[in-house]
Design an enzyme around this catalytic site. Structure first.
Site, PDB file in Angstrom:
ATOM      1  N   ILE A  18       0.823  -1.204   0.000  1.00  0.00           N
ATOM      2  CA  ILE A  18       0.000   0.000   0.000  1.00  0.00           C
ATOM      3  C   ILE A  18       0.861   1.259   0.000  1.00  0.00           C
ATOM      4  CG2 ILE A  18      -1.974  -1.140   1.064  1.00  0.00           C
ATOM      5  CD1 ILE A  18      -1.225   0.151   3.702  1.00  0.00           C
ATOM      6  N   TYR A  44       2.206  -6.704  17.572  1.00  0.00           N
ATOM      7  CA  TYR A  44       1.703  -5.895  16.463  1.00  0.00           C
ATOM      8  C   TYR A  44       0.482  -5.086  16.913  1.00  0.00           C
ATOM      9  CZ  TYR A  44      -0.075  -4.641  11.854  1.00  0.00           C
ATOM     10  OH  TYR A  44      -0.529  -3.935  10.755  1.00  0.00           O
ATOM     11  N   LYS A  78       0.079  -0.946  17.107  1.00  0.00           N
ATOM     12  CA  LYS A  78      -0.971  -0.203  16.427  1.00  0.00           C
ATOM     13  C   LYS A  78      -1.751   0.685  17.402  1.00  0.00           C
ATOM     14  CE  LYS A  78       0.622  -0.811  13.308  1.00  0.00           C
ATOM     15  NZ  LYS A  78       1.008  -0.039  12.108  1.00  0.00           N
TER      16      LYS A  78
END
Length: 318
Positions: A48, A202, A206
């Site tokens: 992305i 993870y 975030k």
């Protein structure tokens, strides 16, 4: 046979409805041009990040591909220049797992580039290991590296305001937590390196992204710099390259059927970078090109402030 065909047709119809209603997501509708503007996109040699950089280049921006791997990034820059017709796409070395590299990148950028209008903290990792400075990889790269980078570039962003800082978080922030005593003793927010620990690390990183954005907005209020965190969608990219082979094989069929491709996954990033009229939502969280509510921990201003202060000490900013 007709019954089987009807069953197959029904299954395909159901898949199309679910895919477009749930997984495909909204599209960035902004027509804003970026001629004369400069953007940095971290981790933009693939996935992305590359799709985001390509769209910014198509809109006329000067785009800095801030990446660790020189060969892959230069190849990506060539692809983007060719497809966009914009020659102002360049690679600059940045390894977010090294504070030394982050500081070197910022120093070189500030000496060579007069503008910074959009900073996109896109790079992310999931997996075991330690950074050069001894931190858990997910926490060190996804949060601390971007925290340091953003702070080193803030003055230039303010000089070029109105400008924006985007940090690619994830819906998984809802499952994150911050254990500061554990961080002090282990230089990480998890205690081990198992597959579950890597997943939890993870999620924790975030949550850090969401809290960092919230506190950054508080500190930048009235400066002309706005910031946003976002969930890009469910995307199968090289983020999962650290998974074991059997885990990737299990994930691949589901990914091919339902996950967004990189171009689709870049849409909320582009919305936050380009959409006019969202400045009053600085510090907030977006998904599917729309403002969304974050989990309770992501709205905790005291937690966000404490994370900022701890991060300043860990990165040597205080």
């Amino acid at each position: 046979m007709s019954a089987l065909l009807c069953l197959v047709a029904g299954a395909l119809f159901f898949y199309v409805i679910v895919y477009y209603a749930v997984f495909r997501g909204a599209r960035c509708s902004s027509l804003v041009r970026l001629n004369g503007k400069t953007a940095i996109v971290t981790g933009s040699n693939t996935g992305i990040g590359k799709a985001t950089a390509l769209e910014l280049a198509k809109r006329g921006a000067r785009v800095i591909l801030a990446c660790r791997n020189k060969d892959k990034a230069e190849s990506a820059a060539y692809d983007i220049r060719r497809e966009s017709g914009n020659n102002q796409v360049v690679f600059m070395q940045l390894d977010l797992a090294s504070f030394k590299s982050v500081r070197s990148f910022a120093e070189i950028f500030l000496k060579s580039e007069p503008r910074l209008d959009i900073l996109i903290n896109n790079a992310g990792v999931m997996g075991p290991g330690r950074t050069e400075d001894g931190f858990g990889m997910a926490f060190g790269v996804n949060h601390l590296g971007h925290f340091l980078l953003t702070n080193l570039l803030l003055e230039r962003l303010q000089q070029c305001g109105p400008s924006r800082v985007l940090t690619v978080a994830a819906l998984l922030h809802c499952f994150g937590s911050l254990d500061f005593p554990l961080l002090a003793s282990r230089k990480d927010l998890v205690s081990g390196q198992s597959t579950w620990d890597n997943f939890q690390a993870y999620c924790n990183s975030k949550l850090c992204n969401v809290l960092f954005t919230r506190e950054l907005a508080n500190r930048l209020e009235g400066t002309g710099v706005t910031c946003y965190s976002l969930h890009p969608g469910v995307i199968y990219t090289e983020l999962c390259r650290s998974l074991s082979l059997w885990q990737q094989l299990l994930l691949m069929p589901l990914a091919k059927l339902f996950f967004l491709d990189p171009e689709g996954g870049s849409q909320t990033t582009l919305h936050c970078a380009l959409q006019e009229g969202i400045e009053s939502f600085s510090g907030r969280y977006f998904s599917n090109c729309a403002l969304q509510q974050v989990g309770a921990k992501g709205r905790d201003d005291a937690l966000a402030k404490k994370l900022w202060e701890v991060s300043e000490r860990l990165t040597g900013l205080s």
